[in-house]
Design an enzyme around this catalytic site. Structure first.
Site, short mmCIF file in Angstrom:
data_model
loop_
_atom_site.label_atom_id
_atom_site.label_comp_id
_atom_site.label_asym_id
_atom_site.label_seq_id
_atom_site.Cartn_x
_atom_site.Cartn_y
_atom_site.Cartn_z
N ASN A 1 -28.82 -34.80 17.82
CA ASN A 1 -28.77 -35.26 19.22
C ASN A 1 -29.98 -36.18 19.47
O ASN A 1 -31.13 -35.77 19.28
CB ASN A 1 -28.81 -34.03 20.13
N HIS B 1 -33.40 -37.46 23.34
CA HIS B 1 -34.81 -37.50 23.72
C HIS B 1 -35.58 -38.67 23.12
O HIS B 1 -36.73 -38.90 23.50
CB HIS B 1 -35.46 -36.14 23.51
N HIS C 1 -25.72 -37.30 25.11
CA HIS C 1 -25.25 -36.79 26.40
C HIS C 1 -25.52 -37.85 27.47
O HIS C 1 -26.67 -38.12 27.79
CB HIS C 1 -26.01 -35.49 26.71
N ARG D 1 -25.76 -38.34 30.91
CA ARG D 1 -25.82 -37.53 32.13
C ARG D 1 -25.48 -38.38 33.33
O ARG D 1 -25.69 -39.59 33.34
CB ARG D 1 -27.22 -36.92 32.29
N ARG E 1 -30.63 -39.98 33.00
CA ARG E 1 -32.07 -39.78 32.80
C ARG E 1 -32.53 -40.11 31.38
O ARG E 1 -33.68 -40.39 31.16
CB ARG E 1 -32.48 -38.35 33.17
N GLU F 1 -21.32 -36.03 24.70
CA GLU F 1 -21.43 -34.91 25.64
C GLU F 1 -21.34 -35.44 27.05
O GLU F 1 -22.01 -36.43 27.39
CB GLU F 1 -22.78 -34.22 25.48
N THR G 1 -29.43 -28.51 29.72
CA THR G 1 -28.17 -27.82 30.01
C THR G 1 -28.43 -26.31 29.91
O THR G 1 -28.54 -25.76 28.83
CB THR G 1 -27.09 -28.26 29.01
N GLU H 1 -18.36 -24.92 21.46
CA GLU H 1 -19.75 -24.91 20.99
C GLU H 1 -20.45 -23.75 21.69
O GLU H 1 -20.48 -23.69 22.93
CB GLU H 1 -20.45 -26.24 21.29
N HIS I 1 -28.35 -25.69 20.85
CA HIS I 1 -29.28 -25.69 21.98
C HIS I 1 -30.53 -24.88 21.64
O HIS I 1 -30.45 -23.69 21.38
CB HIS I 1 -28.68 -25.15 23.28
N1 PXP Z 1 -25.41 -28.83 22.25
C1 PXP Z 1 -25.20 -29.12 23.54
C2 PXP Z 1 -23.82 -28.97 24.10
C3 PXP Z 1 -26.25 -29.60 24.36
O1 PXP Z 1 -26.01 -29.89 25.66
C4 PXP Z 1 -27.51 -29.80 23.79
C5 PXP Z 1 -28.63 -30.35 24.63
O2 PXP Z 1 -28.31 -31.59 25.10
C6 PXP Z 1 -27.67 -29.50 22.43
C7 PXP Z 1 -26.62 -28.99 21.69
C8 PXP Z 1 -28.98 -29.73 21.73
O3 PXP Z 1 -29.97 -28.94 22.25
P1 PXP Z 1 -31.47 -29.22 21.84
O4 PXP Z 1 -31.81 -30.59 22.29
O5 PXP Z 1 -32.23 -28.15 22.54
O6 PXP Z 1 -31.53 -29.08 20.33
#
Ligand code: PXP
Length: 250
Positions: A12, A15, A48, A50, A54, A75, A106, A156, A199
């Site tokens: 992901n 960030h 994602h 949003r 952001r 996402e 999330t 998920e 997550h």
């Molecule tokens: N899976 C989903 C559905 C999420 O919303 C997120 C966070 O955006 C993640 C995985 C990844 O989480 P993290 O960034 O904490 O590893």
């Protein structure tokens, strides 16, 4: 469906965009991160978009659709605006997540059971367009059954509570959260759902989740992007990949 030996890693990149947006401008570039992640062994890229934009922007999604050679996991919240964007790009996978403006991340899984009818109608066109539809939910019987009934192909499981308990040193809660992930991944698999998880996962928490045989994909972002400040993105991903593979084969 049969157990697949190799556990997929979805990286992901949200960030990277968070850091870029802290100053405006173009750096660091999430597309460059996606290219490096692909080369470092990511099996997919997750982003994602949003509602408040952001981190990831509409232009980032367009760029990802153009440059990726691995599947994009898009996402999004279950809104009309996001559905239109998904139908325009037709990403490999769409993961429906709950979204609140005031949250930092999330926080929980989607309340599928309470919104079954609306969500069934919402995901039908996405499935018809060829997207694999995934629903981000807590490890909970009711939510899994509802996700199955609305026609999702994938769930998920939210690993946030397990990771938070580990970080707080509350090992009793951590272990009961892990037990729930274990039971619910087996239950979802028995219904014919493909099971993903993610997550909050880190090097310290990934192995027990990676060892769950029904889990086919982990989506990991924040920790990997943070770790890449110290190690570089490729080595950070390679280490996560190694831990996942070891847990899977061990
Ligand atoms: N899976 C989903 C559905 C999420 O919303 C997120 C966070 O955006 C993640 C995985 C990844 O989480 P993290 O960034 O904490 O590893």
């Amino acid at each position: 469906m049969s157990f697949s030996g190799k556990l997929r890693l979805g990286v992901n990149i949200d960030h990277v965009a968070t850091v870029r947006n802290a100053r405006g401008g173009a750096f660091p570039d999430p597309l460059r991160a996606a290219r490096i992640a692909q080369e470092a062994g990511a099996d997919g890229i997750t982003a994602h978009l949003r509602e408040d934009r952001r981190h990831i922007s509409d232009a980032d999604i367009e760029g990802l659709v153009d440059v990726l050679t691995v599947p994009l996991n898009f996402e999004m919240a279950a809104t009309d605006e996001m559905q239109k964007i998904a139908l325009r790009h037709k990403p490999h996978a769409v993961c429906i997540v709950p979204e609140k403006r005031e949250e930092r991340t999330t926080e929980g899984g989607l309340e599928v059971a309470r919104e079954e009818n609306r969500l069934a109608h919402f995901i039908a066109p996405l499935r018809d367009a060829g997207c694999r539809v995934s629903i981000f939910i807590a490890a909970d019987h009711r939510q899994i059954e509802a996700a199955h009934r609305i026609g999702a192909q994938v769930i998920e499981l939210h690993t946030g509570a397990y990771c938070d308990a580990h970080a707080e040193g509350d090992f009793e809660t951590r272990d009961s959260e892990l037990a729930a992930l274990r039971e619910m991944s087996a239950f979802a698999y028995s219904l014919g759902l493909e099971v993903h998880a993610g997550h909050g996962l880190t090097y310290d928490t990934v192995s027990p989740v990676a060892a769950l045989p029904e889990v086919m994909e982990l989506n990991i972002g924040h920790f990997l992007i943070g770790e890449s400040i110290f190690l570089g993105l490729s080595p950070a991903i390679a280490e996560m990949r190694r831990l996942m593979d070891d847990a899977r084969s061990g």
